[in-house]
Design an enzyme around this catalytic site. Structure first.
Site, mmCIF file in Angstrom:
data_model
loop_
_atom_site.group_PDB
_atom_site.id
_atom_site.type_symbol
_atom_site.label_atom_id
_atom_site.label_comp_id
_atom_site.label_asym_id
_atom_site.label_seq_id
_atom_site.Cartn_x
_atom_site.Cartn_y
_atom_site.Cartn_z
ATOM 1 N N HIS B 45 0.808 -1.210 0.000
ATOM 2 C CA HIS B 45 0.000 0.000 0.000
ATOM 3 C C HIS B 45 0.845 1.266 0.000
ATOM 4 O O HIS B 45 0.531 2.242 -0.668
ATOM 5 C CB HIS B 45 -0.926 -0.021 1.224
ATOM 6 C CG HIS B 45 -1.864 1.124 1.285
ATOM 7 N ND1 HIS B 45 -3.076 1.141 0.639
ATOM 8 C CD2 HIS B 45 -1.784 2.325 1.907
ATOM 9 C CE1 HIS B 45 -3.690 2.289 0.865
ATOM 10 N NE2 HIS B 45 -2.931 3.026 1.633
ATOM 11 N N HIS B 91 -10.076 2.510 0.279
ATOM 12 C CA HIS B 91 -10.029 2.077 1.677
ATOM 13 C C HIS B 91 -10.801 0.775 1.784
ATOM 14 O O HIS B 91 -11.684 0.613 2.625
ATOM 15 C CB HIS B 91 -10.617 3.165 2.590
ATOM 16 C CG HIS B 91 -9.770 3.399 3.792
ATOM 17 N ND1 HIS B 91 -10.261 3.447 5.076
ATOM 18 C CD2 HIS B 91 -8.437 3.575 3.923
ATOM 19 C CE1 HIS B 91 -9.286 3.653 5.930
ATOM 20 N NE2 HIS B 91 -8.180 3.737 5.254
#
Lengths: 231, 759
Positions: B45, B91
């Site tokens: 990420h 998210h």
């Protein structure tokens, strides 16, 4: 004629309200919540938003903010106070207008365009509005469900304390008792309403009915001010 | 029997190869704190280690691009000294574990990326994807996520004005929550996330640091879901939109008054990421004084302070002469603030606690010089050849053409959870706070005005994941085309593209191939349309034992209207207007809503994409709007021509009488989703000019009827009409003929019914 817009931490419609007030043709300035002084304005506006995050209950913390003592003094000496949405919740918590705003009957946040009927044409807030005309503007709240016990509702209505009601075709969006959308105090100078006139202040935004209300208010306050001065 | 403990680096998610690479960069073994810092910064990420090499192939330059990939958000100049900042971010994994907070903190994070650049956030768009809406788990996720997006955005005072809501079984255990934010700034206030000037202070302000989200985004977003996922709940961050609102005001004031040399928001990997990125960008170093970090919990270990993902925190680089002013601003807004470090000239991130140096790492090793992989990519083996990208295909025997009742199909499509009204969602979002919203909600693209300027901003987000499942290159390229088209039908000029690329496990060569093909499609489409990619996000590991998500390249486009009063709406304007189809229908139903509903032949493929046609369409729409030739403009996408026309009718209350020639089969002509088409309407007196203008841009254009009455009537003409009339034995012409009121009812009730809710 000057308008002061209170800024609490978490207010998010203060800039919108200042912009609309200036469009309505009046001077307008922000009033920071920590300063217990309304700086001689004629109309104090408590704007929409989530003052103090609406933690615990909408408006409950804001009513203890330093500026509220000055707002109360201003109201008690005949000054004008308008609470919009969160501002209405603050006024109700502070006891400056009757009633309480509870969770919407739908149990969710509602953003909808509604229509308001004007219940009294003789209040400074509504004197300048065309009779019989409904006003179209948005609501955006999770706790706008107006409540008073039945007996007190009767008293409120008979003294002309109801200024606006939700009207067809959109109707009542949140379950408010007797479709009440806006009320005023016994003196008629402190008013709270849940819908957002500042968001309907320009045709580009979908409706300028809110500007009718703001202009009527600006005129009404100015006239009342001159009447007091002349007395 | 002695237990062999898992080596720390593996417990932290690092491979042996990565440990060696860390050793190379440090010239020694890392200590435990350093290992934790590397682990979060080298997570997928944060480091983009699997995707970096491919993202570098995207076109990023443009005359008006002021800030591009590598910054917190992309920024494009729009004239009058103004600029627009925008970005899309995911998210996904936190939302699967805790939908409300996952979605809420997703909104919070993307907003911070905007205002850290000096832009006031003015809009949020949310692209949400879930599994079968009849399943309890999906319903719970939808409701939690929507409440979370609304709960955060409404409180912080930024209107949520657009987005997508898509259902597909592949998202069942892997919901997608991609949030886009748009902000407005004066170019002179553009603030970069760099830490120049050795001797400058590093000031942390906002919420105190706690243990929430330890390794959150970094941990959650770097692994697929399995049985241990619930145990990762403590890794989900908790949001405080009230604190964020204060943070917005304080940050914008600091920037407007010129009090900061640089500003960075804290997101994944917390303080570690903020200091290493800002130092690396400036070529400096930062010494962090752990003991100075304001904490909300006692007894936090150094690594916890350094990698905590507590929300609503910012990191400012402050010249000594402005320190007092900065602290005063923070105090006035009620935000804790502390000097937690100093900019140095040695290029290292040094962490000091109780007088000891606890970690010392070159800033670049954590960020720009993080490990990057060339993962193997391999197309999936198929039992049949996939159609070549862009090639039209013949419809097969299996299409239910005989006896198809087009009106019933249209009502079924409008009544589908994927195509019906989003009102159930949008009424939970404050769309009008900020008094800049001109068009929002159900429209494909939202329109905002800019106070004090005649200009308008337009924003949209789209994906074409069902098509991408057949051909990932095509899905990504079609998504870019559709999103730009959605912006252009308002009359706006698209300015740039942001993206969030959602894929499966990058160590699976077939899943990785789908990613690389999507990046290729994204790049090819952006080059063809002349649109720079200004930034974006990659989310891997969207997979679980039940499978991998559809390859989902989520696209965001922002556009500019020189005069917001010239905007064009998608609803019909008046009875008597001429309805016009611009572009051509081509075959291929794979990936369409109709195919999902009615099925397709096994060898049917997705439709063809003509990028030069798409580019011409974008230019023509802006020109036609400027010349006032368009009464309405609507793009043809989900559900095809019939749904596009139905929407224009539903949103206006006006019906239409139309004739559509059957080019291939009725299902393709009515419900096919081939791109490069728009439906416009115009006054009869302007038809000639409109036709001439389209021809001048090389665009096919055809009148198909008139706005009229209270029914949507589409007559099918030519060979290949359904034959439904013959089947029914009636003597009427083949047609779709439905009352607008019935279309509206189907459309409005679709989503609430699918979710088991009241409308």
């Amino acid at each position: 004629m000057k308008v002061g817009v209170v800024v609490f931490p978490g207010s998010n419609c203060d800039r919108d309200t200042l912009h609309a007030a200036r469009l309505a043709g009046t001077e307008a300035e922000p009033l920071w919540h920590e300063t217990p002084d309304v700086r001689g304005v004629d109309l104090v506006v408590l704007p929409g938003g989530f003052a103090y995050g609406d933690y615990l209950r909408a408006g409950v913390l804001a009513r203890f903010s330093p500026i509220m003592a000055a707002v109360r003094d201003h109201a008690q000496s005949g000054g004008f106070v308008l609470g919009i949405c969160n501002g209405f919740q603050v006024l109700a918590e502070a006891g400056l207008v009757p009633g309480a705003l509870r969770r919407n009957s739908t149990l969710r946040f509602e953003h909808r365009w509604v229509r308001l009927s004007v219940e009294r044409g003789d209040s400074p807030y509504t004197r300048g509005l065309p009779p019989g005309r409904t006003l179209r503007m948005p609501i955006a709240h999770g706790e706008g469900n107006y409540y008073l016990p039945e007996g007190e509702l009767d008293a409120l209505e008979s003294r002309g304390g109801v200024l606006f009601r939700y009207a067809p075709p959109e109707g009542n969006p949140n379950g408010s008792a007797r479709d009440i959308a806006g009320v005023c105090d016994t003196g008629g100078r402190v008013c709270g309403l849940m819908p957002h006139p500042e968001r309907a202040s320009e045709a580009l935004l979908g409706s300028d009915d809110g500007m009718l209300l703001l202009r009527s208010l600006v005129e009404g306050v100015a006239i009342a001010g001159r009447a007091v001065a002349a007395a | 029997m002695a237990e062999i403990a898992t080596p720390l680096h593996r417990a932290l998610g690092l491979t042996d190869e990565e440990l060696d690479a860390i050793h190379d960069r440090l010239g020694r073994d890392p200590n435990d704190l350093e290992l934790a810092m590397f682990a979060v910064m080298w997570s997928e990420h944060c480091s983009y280690k699997s995707s970096r090499r491919y993202l570098e192939t995207l076109p990023t330059s443009g005359d008006d691009v002021v800030a591009g990939p590598g910054e917190n958000a992309g920024v494009v100049a729009i004239g009058e000294g103004l600029a627009v900042a925008f970005k899309l971010e995911s998210h996904n994994h936190p939302s699967a574990v805790e939908p409300y907070q996952g979605a809420a903190t997703g909104v919070g994070g993307i907003l911070r990326d905007i205002f850290t650049m000096g832009a006031r956030p003015i809009a949020i768009l949310d692209a949400l994807k879930f599994g079968d809406p009849s399943q309890a788990r999906s319903r719970g996720l939808v409701k939690g996520v929507v409440r979370g997006v609304g709960g955060y955005g409404n409180c912080v005072g930024v209107p949520t004005i657009g987005g997508e809501l898509v259902f597909d079984p592949s998202y069942g255990d892997n919901p997608l929550v991609n949030v886009m934010a748009v902000g407005l700034l004066e170019e002179r206030h553009l603030t970069r996330a760099a830490a120049p000037g050795p001797g400058n202070h590093v000031v942390l302000f906002g919420s105190a640091t706690g243990r929430d989200g330890i390794g959150g985004a970094s941990v959650l977003a770097s692994a697929t879901f399995d049985e241990t996922s619930a145990a990762k709940r403590p890794s989900v961050q908790v949001g405080d939109p009230f604190a964020e609102k204060l943070l917005i005001e304080a940050s914008l004031e600091l920037i407007a008054r010129g009090l900061v040399e640089g500003l960075q928001d804290l997101g994944a990997a917390g303080i570690t990421c903020a200091v290493s990125e800002t130092a690396d960008r400036a070529g400096t170093g930062i010494r962090v004084d752990l003991d100075a970090v304001p904490r909300r919990e006692a007894g936090m270990a150094p690594f916890e302070v350094m990698i905590s993902e507590s929300q609503e925190r910012m990191c400012a680089i402050v010249a000594p002469r402005w320190l007092d002013a900065v602290l005063e601003v923070c105090a006035r807004w009620g935000l804790p603030a502390a000097v937690i470090g100093e900019v140095t000239d040695h290029g290292r991130i040094e962490v000091v606690g109780a007088g000891e140096v606890l970690a010392s790492i070159p800033a670049a090793a954590l960020t720009s010089d993080a490990i990057a992989f060339d993962r193997p990519a391999r197309p999936p083996t198929k039992t049949r050849a996939a159609p070549a990208p862009g090639a039209p295909s013949e419809p097969g025997e299996g299409l239910p053409e005989r006896g198809m009742d087009p009106g019933a199909v249209l009502l079924a499509l409008l009544g589908d959870a994927n195509l019906g009204s989003r009102g159930w969602v949008t009424t939970q979002y404050d769309e009008t706070v900020g008094t800049d919203t001109v068009e929002a909600g159900e429209r494909a693209a939202a329109v905002l005005r800019i106070k004090g300027s005649p200009k308008g901003l337009v924003a949209a987000t789209d994906a074409q994941a069902a098509v991408a499942a057949h051909d990932p290159w095509l899905g990504a390229a079609m998504a870019v085309s559709e999103c730009a088209r959605n912006v252009a039908i308002t009359g706006a000029r698209p300015l740039g593209v942001t993206n969030c690329l959602n894929f499966g496990d990058p160590t699976d060569p077939e899943a990785f191939w789908r990613f690389t093909e999507s990046v290729r499609g994204l790049g090819d489409a952006c080059r063809a349309l002349g649109l720079p990619v200004t930034g974006g996000n990659v989310s891997f590991y969207n997979a679980s034992p039940s499978g991998e998500i559809l390859p989902t390249a989520q696209i965001g486009v922002v556009g500019l209207l020189e005069d917001v009063e010239q905007r064009v709406a998608p609803a019909f304007r008046r009875a008597g207007d001429v309805v016009v189809l611009v572009g051509e229908t081509s075959p291929g139903l794979a990936g369409s809503a109709y195919a999902a509903l009615a099925g397709t032949a096994p060898d049917d493929g997705p439709p063809a994409l003509d990028l030069s046609r798409e580019a011409a369409l974008l230019h023509w729409l802006a020109a036609a709007a400027r010349e006032g030739l368009l009464a309405s403009a609507q793009d043809v996408s989900g559900g095809g021509l019939a749904v596009a026309l139905a929407e224009s009718s539903i949103w206006s209350g006006l019906g239409a009488r139309l004739q559509v020639g059957v080019g291939s089969t009725p299902s393709v002509d009515l419900f096919g989703e081939s791109p490069g088409r728009v439906i416009v309407s115009t006054e009869p007196a302007l038809w000639e000019r409109l036709a001439g203008s389209a021809a001048a841009h090389g665009l096919p254009i055809r009148r198909i009827g008139l706005v009229d009455g209270e029914r949507l009537i589409i007559e099918l003409v030519g060979e290949g009409a359904t034959g439904a009339a013959e089947e029914r034995g009636a003597g009427v012409a083949d047609a779709l003929d439905v009352a607008v009121r019935d279309l509206a009812h189907a459309w409005r009730s679709a989503l609430p019914r699918a979710l088991g809710e009241e409308a």
